[in-house]
Design a protein around this motif. Structure first.
Motif, mmCIF file in Angstrom:
data_model
loop_
_atom_site.group_PDB
_atom_site.id
_atom_site.type_symbol
_atom_site.label_atom_id
_atom_site.label_comp_id
_atom_site.label_asym_id
_atom_site.label_seq_id
_atom_site.Cartn_x
_atom_site.Cartn_y
_atom_site.Cartn_z
ATOM 1 N N ALA A 1 0.707 -1.158 0.119
ATOM 2 C CA ALA A 1 0.103 0.096 0.095
ATOM 3 C C ALA A 1 0.908 1.388 0.078
ATOM 4 C CB ALA A 1 -0.898 -0.064 1.320
ATOM 5 N N SER A 2 1.894 1.057 0.811
ATOM 6 C CA SER A 2 2.731 2.463 0.808
ATOM 7 C C SER A 2 3.663 2.576 -0.590
ATOM 8 C CB SER A 2 3.955 1.997 1.614
ATOM 9 O OG SER A 2 3.378 2.106 3.107
ATOM 10 N N GLN A 3 3.909 1.559 -1.154
ATOM 11 C CA GLN A 3 4.318 1.605 -2.551
ATOM 12 C C GLN A 3 3.491 2.058 -3.634
ATOM 13 O OE1 GLN A 3 5.639 -2.383 -3.027
ATOM 14 N NE2 GLN A 3 7.707 -2.157 -2.198
ATOM 15 N N LEU A 4 2.240 1.651 -3.284
ATOM 16 C CA LEU A 4 1.214 2.304 -4.388
ATOM 17 C C LEU A 4 1.065 3.693 -4.052
ATOM 18 C CD1 LEU A 4 -1.404 1.474 -5.988
ATOM 19 C CD2 LEU A 4 -2.770 1.368 -3.888
ATOM 20 N N ASP B 1 3.229 5.675 -3.174
ATOM 21 C CA ASP B 1 4.542 6.322 -3.854
ATOM 22 C C ASP B 1 4.306 6.434 -5.303
ATOM 23 O OD1 ASP B 1 6.243 6.602 -1.960
ATOM 24 O OD2 ASP B 1 7.352 4.578 -1.951
ATOM 25 N N SER B 2 3.483 5.585 -5.878
ATOM 26 C CA SER B 2 3.378 5.898 -7.363
ATOM 27 C C SER B 2 2.356 7.002 -7.791
ATOM 28 C CB SER B 2 2.931 4.416 -7.955
ATOM 29 O OG SER B 2 1.601 4.407 -7.549
ATOM 30 N N HIS B 3 1.315 7.458 -6.861
ATOM 31 C CA HIS B 3 0.730 8.492 -7.189
ATOM 32 C C HIS B 3 1.434 9.844 -7.333
ATOM 33 C CE1 HIS B 3 -3.602 9.902 -6.938
ATOM 34 N NE2 HIS B 3 -3.334 10.933 -6.276
ATOM 35 N N GLN B 4 0.705 10.892 -7.917
ATOM 36 C CA GLN B 4 1.189 12.055 -8.313
ATOM 37 C C GLN B 4 0.814 13.104 -7.153
ATOM 38 O OE1 GLN B 4 0.276 13.565 -12.285
ATOM 39 N NE2 GLN B 4 1.761 15.263 -12.031
ATOM 40 N N TYR B 5 1.653 13.791 -6.774
ATOM 41 C CA TYR B 5 1.609 14.753 -5.592
ATOM 42 C C TYR B 5 1.954 16.216 -6.104
ATOM 43 C CZ TYR B 5 1.324 10.561 -2.721
ATOM 44 O OH TYR B 5 0.635 9.320 -2.307
ATOM 45 N N PRO B 6 1.320 17.222 -5.381
ATOM 46 C CA PRO B 6 0.238 17.356 -4.375
ATOM 47 C C PRO B 6 -1.062 16.529 -4.845
ATOM 48 C CG PRO B 6 0.393 19.339 -5.155
ATOM 49 C CD PRO B 6 1.644 18.515 -5.981
ATOM 50 N N THR B 7 -1.573 16.131 -3.709
ATOM 51 C CA THR B 7 -3.017 15.387 -4.234
ATOM 52 C C THR B 7 -3.778 15.830 -2.651
ATOM 53 O OG1 THR B 7 -4.122 13.691 -4.975
ATOM 54 C CG2 THR B 7 -2.420 13.150 -3.409
ATOM 55 N N ASP B 8 -4.908 15.144 -2.721
ATOM 56 C CA ASP B 8 -5.996 15.340 -1.354
ATOM 57 C C ASP B 8 -6.578 13.935 -1.429
ATOM 58 O OD1 ASP B 8 -8.215 15.180 -3.410
ATOM 59 O OD2 ASP B 8 -8.514 17.325 -3.186
ATOM 60 N N GLU C 1 -9.592 12.893 -1.303
ATOM 61 C CA GLU C 1 -10.658 12.544 -2.400
ATOM 62 C C GLU C 1 -9.773 12.160 -3.433
ATOM 63 O OE1 GLU C 1 -13.176 15.933 -3.177
ATOM 64 O OE2 GLU C 1 -13.919 16.011 -1.034
ATOM 65 N N ARG C 2 -8.984 12.524 -3.866
ATOM 66 C CA ARG C 2 -8.455 12.031 -5.064
ATOM 67 C C ARG C 2 -7.624 10.514 -4.955
ATOM 68 N NH1 ARG C 2 -5.848 17.643 -6.723
ATOM 69 N NH2 ARG C 2 -7.769 18.640 -7.872
ATOM 70 N N LEU C 3 -6.962 10.406 -3.545
ATOM 71 C CA LEU C 3 -6.426 8.994 -3.215
ATOM 72 C C LEU C 3 -7.375 8.102 -2.984
ATOM 73 C CD1 LEU C 3 -3.798 9.964 -0.584
ATOM 74 C CD2 LEU C 3 -3.566 9.164 -2.873
ATOM 75 N N TYR D 1 -8.730 -0.771 -3.089
ATOM 76 C CA TYR D 1 -7.492 -1.761 -2.844
ATOM 77 C C TYR D 1 -7.686 -2.106 -1.246
ATOM 78 C CZ TYR D 1 -4.907 -0.694 -6.782
ATOM 79 O OH TYR D 1 -4.707 -0.676 -8.381
ATOM 80 N N THR D 2 -7.633 -3.407 -1.045
ATOM 81 C CA THR D 2 -8.035 -3.927 0.193
ATOM 82 C C THR D 2 -6.537 -4.492 0.937
ATOM 83 O OG1 THR D 2 -10.138 -4.702 -0.398
ATOM 84 C CG2 THR D 2 -8.968 -5.872 1.556
ATOM 85 N N ILE D 3 -6.531 -3.760 2.030
ATOM 86 C CA ILE D 3 -5.120 -4.128 2.792
ATOM 87 C C ILE D 3 -5.543 -5.369 3.991
ATOM 88 C CG2 ILE D 3 -3.566 -3.090 4.539
ATOM 89 C CD1 ILE D 3 -4.550 -0.101 3.643
ATOM 90 N N ASP D 4 -4.485 -6.032 4.064
ATOM 91 C CA ASP D 4 -4.711 -7.297 4.848
ATOM 92 C C ASP D 4 -3.833 -6.806 6.038
ATOM 93 O OD1 ASP D 4 -5.771 -8.977 2.790
ATOM 94 O OD2 ASP D 4 -3.669 -9.364 1.942
ATOM 95 N N LEU D 5 -4.597 -7.030 7.245
ATOM 96 C CA LEU D 5 -4.134 -6.667 8.686
ATOM 97 C C LEU D 5 -4.087 -7.827 9.481
ATOM 98 C CD1 LEU D 5 -6.246 -3.556 8.643
ATOM 99 C CD2 LEU D 5 -3.863 -3.859 8.397
#
Length: 94
Positions: free
Chosen positions: A6-9, A11-18, A20-22, A29-33
């Protein structure tokens, strides 16, 4: 997906963002906890609408938005203080 993925995902996003965009880009995407799963949408909804200048800020928000499903035994610590009037257990060297 793991938290690392999820952190790597993020990282691939373009910033700045907010927030709502994320959520629009990655919310499904589902995170396994350790105690279940959560979507990134659920996690970021807990944080509220924020603006992120970098992936590090978004990752910190993600970690802060995780529920108690992300921790092992709640209210447990093997670091409890020694009871007053006792000397506690002997130190063990591993």
């Amino acid at each position: 997906m793991t938290l690392k993925q999820a952190s790597q995902l993020l990282d691939s996003h373009q910033y700045p963002t907010d927030t709502e965009r994320l959520i629009a880009s990655h919310g499904d995407y589902t995170i396994d906890l350790p105690n279940g799963t959560e979507t990134l949408e659920e996690v970021f909804n807990r944080v509220g609408n924020e603006t992120y200048e970098s992936s590090q800020q978004a990752q910190e928000a993600m970690y802060n938005g995780l529920s108690s499903k992300a921790i092992g035994r709640r209210h447990y610590s093997d670091r409890d203080p020694t009871t007053m009037g006792t000397f506690g257990p002997d130190q063990i060297s591993f």
